[in-house]
Design a protein around this motif. Structure first.
Motif, PDB file in Angstrom:
ATOM      1  N   SER A  41       0.841  -1.195   0.000  1.00 27.95           N
ATOM      2  CA  SER A  41       0.000   0.000   0.000  1.00 27.95           C
ATOM      3  C   SER A  41       0.878   1.247   0.000  1.00 27.95           C
ATOM      4  N   TYR A  42       0.391   2.305  -0.636  1.00 25.28           N
ATOM      5  CA  TYR A  42       1.217   3.501  -0.829  1.00 25.28           C
ATOM      6  C   TYR A  42       1.601   4.188   0.466  1.00 25.28           C
ATOM      7  N   ASP A  43       0.873   3.933   1.557  1.00 18.28           N
ATOM      8  CA  ASP A  43       1.151   4.625   2.819  1.00 18.28           C
ATOM      9  C   ASP A  43       1.991   3.805   3.797  1.00 18.28           C
ATOM     10  N   GLU A  44       2.538   2.674   3.356  1.00 16.55           N
ATOM     11  CA  GLU A  44       3.226   1.773   4.287  1.00 16.55           C
ATOM     12  C   GLU A  44       4.542   2.315   4.814  1.00 16.55           C
ATOM     13  N   ALA A  45       5.118   3.346   4.173  1.00 18.95           N
ATOM     14  CA  ALA A  45       6.321   3.968   4.729  1.00 18.95           C
ATOM     15  C   ALA A  45       5.964   4.880   5.898  1.00 18.95           C
ATOM     16  N   LEU A  46       4.665   5.099   6.091  1.00 22.44           N
ATOM     17  CA  LEU A  46       4.193   6.000   7.148  1.00 22.44           C
ATOM     18  C   LEU A  46       3.461   5.267   8.264  1.00 22.44           C
ATOM     19  N   CYS A  47       2.736   4.201   7.906  1.00 20.21           N
ATOM     20  CA  CYS A  47       1.883   3.548   8.900  1.00 20.21           C
ATOM     21  C   CYS A  47       1.448   2.195   8.361  1.00 20.21           C
ATOM     22  N   LEU A  48       0.707   1.443   9.180  1.00 17.28           N
ATOM     23  CA  LEU A  48       0.036   0.267   8.665  1.00 17.28           C
ATOM     24  C   LEU A  48      -0.984   0.719   7.625  1.00 17.28           C
ATOM     25  N   PRO A  49      -1.253  -0.090   6.608  1.00 19.67           N
ATOM     26  CA  PRO A  49      -2.109   0.367   5.512  1.00 19.67           C
ATOM     27  C   PRO A  49      -3.523   0.743   5.962  1.00 19.67           C
ATOM     28  N   THR A  50      -3.977   1.895   5.488  1.00 18.93           N
ATOM     29  CA  THR A  50      -5.377   2.275   5.695  1.00 18.93           C
ATOM     30  C   THR A  50      -6.231   1.466   4.721  1.00 18.93           C
ATOM     31  N   GLN A  51      -7.540   1.461   4.957  1.00 14.96           N
ATOM     32  CA  GLN A  51      -8.438   0.699   4.092  1.00 14.96           C
ATOM     33  C   GLN A  51      -8.406   1.250   2.665  1.00 14.96           C
ATOM     34  N   GLN A  52      -8.335   2.570   2.520  1.00 15.36           N
ATOM     35  CA  GLN A  52      -8.269   3.160   1.190  1.00 15.36           C
ATOM     36  C   GLN A  52      -7.004   2.713   0.456  1.00 15.36           C
ATOM     37  N   ALA A  53      -5.868   2.746   1.150  1.00 11.69           N
ATOM     38  CA  ALA A  53      -4.597   2.394   0.523  1.00 11.69           C
ATOM     39  C   ALA A  53      -4.549   0.923   0.138  1.00 11.69           C
ATOM     40  N   VAL A  54      -5.065   0.063   0.992  1.00  9.55           N
ATOM     41  CA  VAL A  54      -5.019  -1.367   0.689  1.00  9.55           C
ATOM     42  C   VAL A  54      -5.961  -1.698  -0.465  1.00  9.55           C
ATOM     43  N   THR A  55      -7.036  -0.928  -0.602  1.00  5.17           N
ATOM     44  CA  THR A  55      -7.942  -1.134  -1.738  1.00  5.17           C
ATOM     45  C   THR A  55      -7.254  -0.760  -3.046  1.00  5.17           C
ATOM     46  N   VAL A  56      -6.517   0.369  -3.040  1.00  6.47           N
ATOM     47  CA  VAL A  56      -5.759   0.769  -4.231  1.00  6.47           C
ATOM     48  C   VAL A  56      -4.718  -0.304  -4.576  1.00  6.47           C
ATOM     49  N   ALA A  57      -4.075  -0.858  -3.563  1.00  7.85           N
ATOM     50  CA  ALA A  57      -3.060  -1.895  -3.792  1.00  7.85           C
ATOM     51  C   ALA A  57      -3.675  -3.130  -4.446  1.00  7.85           C
ATOM     52  N   LEU A  58      -4.833  -3.551  -3.954  1.00  3.45           N
ATOM     53  CA  LEU A  58      -5.505  -4.704  -4.548  1.00  3.45           C
ATOM     54  C   LEU A  58      -5.971  -4.391  -5.966  1.00  3.45           C
ATOM     55  N   ARG A  59      -6.523  -3.195  -6.170  1.00  2.00           N
ATOM     56  CA  ARG A  59      -6.972  -2.799  -7.507  1.00  2.00           C
ATOM     57  C   ARG A  59      -5.783  -2.763  -8.496  1.00  2.00           C
ATOM     58  N   THR A  60      -4.590  -2.434  -7.990  1.00  2.00           N
ATOM     59  CA  THR A  60      -3.402  -2.440  -8.845  1.00  2.00           C
ATOM     60  C   THR A  60      -3.173  -3.824  -9.433  1.00  2.00           C
ATOM     61  N   GLN A  61      -3.259  -4.850  -8.587  1.00  2.00           N
ATOM     62  CA  GLN A  61      -3.127  -6.222  -9.079  1.00  2.00           C
ATOM     63  C   GLN A  61      -4.200  -6.537 -10.117  1.00  2.00           C
ATOM     64  N   GLN A  62      -5.423  -6.132  -9.799  1.00  2.00           N
ATOM     65  CA  GLN A  62      -6.536  -6.472 -10.677  1.00  2.00           C
ATOM     66  C   GLN A  62      -6.418  -5.780 -12.037  1.00  2.00           C
ATOM     67  N   ILE A  63      -5.912  -4.541 -12.033  1.00  4.12           N
ATOM     68  CA  ILE A  63      -5.718  -3.825 -13.302  1.00  4.12           C
ATOM     69  C   ILE A  63      -4.613  -4.470 -14.130  1.00  4.12           C
ATOM     70  N   VAL A  64      -3.512  -4.846 -13.470  1.00  3.41           N
ATOM     71  CA  VAL A  64      -2.435  -5.540 -14.185  1.00  3.41           C
ATOM     72  C   VAL A  64      -2.969  -6.847 -14.782  1.00  3.41           C
ATOM     73  N   ALA A  65      -3.759  -7.577 -13.999  1.00  2.00           N
ATOM     74  CA  ALA A  65      -4.284  -8.860 -14.459  1.00  2.00           C
ATOM     75  C   ALA A  65      -5.293  -8.710 -15.594  1.00  2.00           C
ATOM     76  N   GLU A  66      -6.203  -7.760 -15.455  1.00  2.00           N
ATOM     77  CA  GLU A  66      -7.342  -7.663 -16.371  1.00  2.00           C
ATOM     78  C   GLU A  66      -7.118  -6.720 -17.555  1.00  2.00           C
ATOM     79  N   GLU A  67      -6.226  -5.719 -17.409  1.00  2.00           N
ATOM     80  CA  GLU A  67      -6.153  -4.671 -18.422  1.00  2.00           C
ATOM     81  C   GLU A  67      -4.807  -4.525 -19.130  1.00  2.00           C
TER      82      GLU A  67
END
Length: 559
Positions: A368-394
């Motif tokens: 997640s983009y915020d992991e250098a600052l804190c444990l991942p927020t729900q928004q950040a972890v969602t973006v991280a998962l969507r990143t995988q899905q975009i690479v896979a699907e698009e």
């Protein structure tokens, strides 16, 4: 792949190009720097042609997906059949909080779970131990007993979801808890799937979460492997880890070489136990890092698969093709994330995920983009998962198998990394093997030297790090960071107090006495550990039995 006449023709035409077109261009527009290198410091040539891969033999060096030497992937259809397992590493605070995050991720399309444990759990201490103070639930979930494991997987069917657990020295204890919960759910052991890291050699090399000396540690590791191949056949019994080696500062080739060296040590230990290589090797798995230099990472993965296949076939005599397959999970590079301009990390993670996909991983976690600052927020972890899905699907990277095969640069880099791996393995063998190399500090020093060189390049601006030494900007302090309530330590301590008051003391004592007895013999400890966790013994109490018998490891200091 090219005959001598064709190569000579290419050599001549390249020289003409260099003396003509290139020379004129360089006179007007000099290159940005004299020497170009990968993140690992490997020189990158201006142009790659068939001359750089003149010795490539397609059948010997590449072959076909799903066949030896597996350079092009371990499955015949790779992602045309199904995508990698999308497995976000998650855990914080209590089991209840983490369970809520797991269920959210599964609802968002995640296809596997990955458990992050807090430091006390990783070190085999209960939440109420003095050394646990201030660390309970901070960098992962606190798991003290089977009661916590039950809450962690509440309403998550263990026959439908595979789970990866990043746990090492106490791996037998956490797996025992997981199996006991599966049994409570009515799931037979042969339907339980997942992975336990169980790799303490890399803890000794670079990460530090070891407990016992190497010899008894290897005994516990092999006990787990032996038990699972007999009773939990879908379980990956070890995740031989290069991820932390890379995080500590190694190059791409060192990450792969030292991980394979650890793998050799584990395979040899199992065979010394009397296990046939093809009985356990198909369930060995690996865990690697992905950095931002996409082409080097792809070459690293391809070289690693080829090297491991040849070692298993030629060195250990494996006959089953599954024993030769390097199946691996990838996590994007945590150390590459920056606290400065954290949204830049989304781009870094996307490139790293793309490298993992092009390189043929079986499972992937995107940071997640915020992991250098804190444990991942729900928004950040969602973006991280969507990143995988975009690479896979698009992205198109999943539509054909090993799409960069035949690329002169990638094939040349694959060969170069494979040679570096082979050189390191030969040096380690000459020292007497991996354990000796670790004891002498050889592997640690090689990683330290690489880390120093990399940091030196950043500080001298030889290597650009966007937002760190170039394109910097003034920023407002970050807000909306995820913080773990410090009261979690008090809450967990109270839970342990209640557990000790409520459990059956006779059953508890009998189970720990049995564990102590078995641990002093050659008998496999796993059945005794499973009985101990069912008797509600805590992780600290079980690990203390082994501390009493095996002692605690104190590595040498190397200068």
């Amino acid at each position: 792949m090219f005959d001598e006449r064709a190569l000579e023709k290419i050599k001549k035409s390249k020289e003409e190009w260099e003396q003509g077109t290139l020379a004129k261009s360089l006179a007007k527009f000099p290159e940005r720097k004299k020497v170009f290198t990968t993140i690992s410091g490997t020189p990158v040539e201006r142009l790659y042609t068939p001359l750089e891969v003149a010795g490539l033999d397609y059948d010997r060096d590449l072959g076909y997906p799903g066949t030896f030497p597996f350079t092009r992937g371990v499955q015949p259809t790779m992602y045309r059949g199904r995508f990698w397992t999308m497995r976000q590493y998650a855990g914080f605070g209590s089991a209840k909080e983490t369970n809520a995050r797991y269920r959210y991720l599964l609802e968002q399309g995640q296809t596997g779970l990955s458990v992050a444990f807090d430091l006390p759990t990783q070190a085999g201490y209960d939440s109420d131990h003095p050394l646990s103070m201030g660390e309970v639930g901070k960098v992962g979930v606190a798991i003290d007993s089977i009661d916590d494991m039950r809450v962690l997987f509440d309403q998550i069917p263990l026959d439908k979801v595979t789970t990866s657990m990043t746990i090492n020295a106490p791996a037998t204890v956490l797996l025992a808890m997981y199996l006991a919960i599966a049994e409570e759910q009515g799931v037979p052991f042969d339907k339980v799937g997942g992975t336990v890291q169980n790799d303490v050699l890399k803890e000794i090399i670079c990460r530090g979460q070891y407990i016992y000396p190497p010899k008894p540690t290897m005994r516990l590791t092999v006990d787990l492997i032996e038990y699972c191949f007999k009773h939990v056949p879908r379980w990956n019994t070890i995740s031989i880890s290069g991820y932390h080696i890379r995080e500590a500062g190694s190059t791409a080739a060192q990450e792969m070489a030292f991980t394979i060296a650890d793998g050799i040590a584990y395979v040899q230990a199992c065979m010394d136990r009397g296990l046939a290589v093809d009985s356990f090797a198909p369930r060995l798995s690996f865990f690697f890092n992905a950095f931002t230099n996409v082409l080097e990472e792809v070459a690293k993965f391809r070289a690693g698969r080829r090297t491991w296949a040849r070692i298993m076939k030629e060195r250990f005599g494996a006959k089953d093709p599954r024993s030769m397959m390097m199946r691996y999970h990838v996590q994007t590079g945590g150390v590459t994330l920056t606290a400065q301009q954290p949204l830049n990390n989304i781009v870094r993670v996307a490139l790293q995920a793309y490298a993992a996909a092009l390189g043929g991983c079986q499972s992937l976690h995107t940071n997640s983009y915020d992991e250098a600052l804190c444990l991942p927020t729900q928004q950040a972890v969602t973006v991280a998962l969507r990143t995988q899905q975009i690479v896979a699907e698009e992205s198109g990277a999943t539509d054909t198998i090993d799409p960069l095969a035949g690329c002169y640069y990638v094939e040349a880099m694959t060969d170069r990394i494979e040679k570096e791996i082979d050189d390191y393995i030969q040096k380690i063998d000459a020292m007497g093997g991996t354990l000796t190399a670790i004891e002498q500090g050889y592997i640690q020093k090689e990683i330290q030297n690489s880390a120093y060189q990399f940091q030196k390049e950043i500080e001298s601006n030889e290597r650009i790090y966007v937002g760190i030494n170039k394109y910097t900007m003034k920023e407002e302090p970050p807000t909306n960071l995820l913080k773990v309530d410090m009261k979690v330590g008090e809450i967990e301590s109270e839970k342990i107090k209640r557990l000790r008051a409520e459990r059956d003391p006779e059953r508890w004592k009998k189970a720990l006495d049995r564990l102590r007895e078995v641990s002093q013999t050659d008998e496999n400890v796993m059945p005794a550990v499973i009985e101990a966790v069912k008797a509600r013994a805590t992780i600290g109490e079980i690990c203390d039995v082994w501390r009493e018998i095996f002692g605690e490891y104190r590595p040498k200091e190397f200068v």
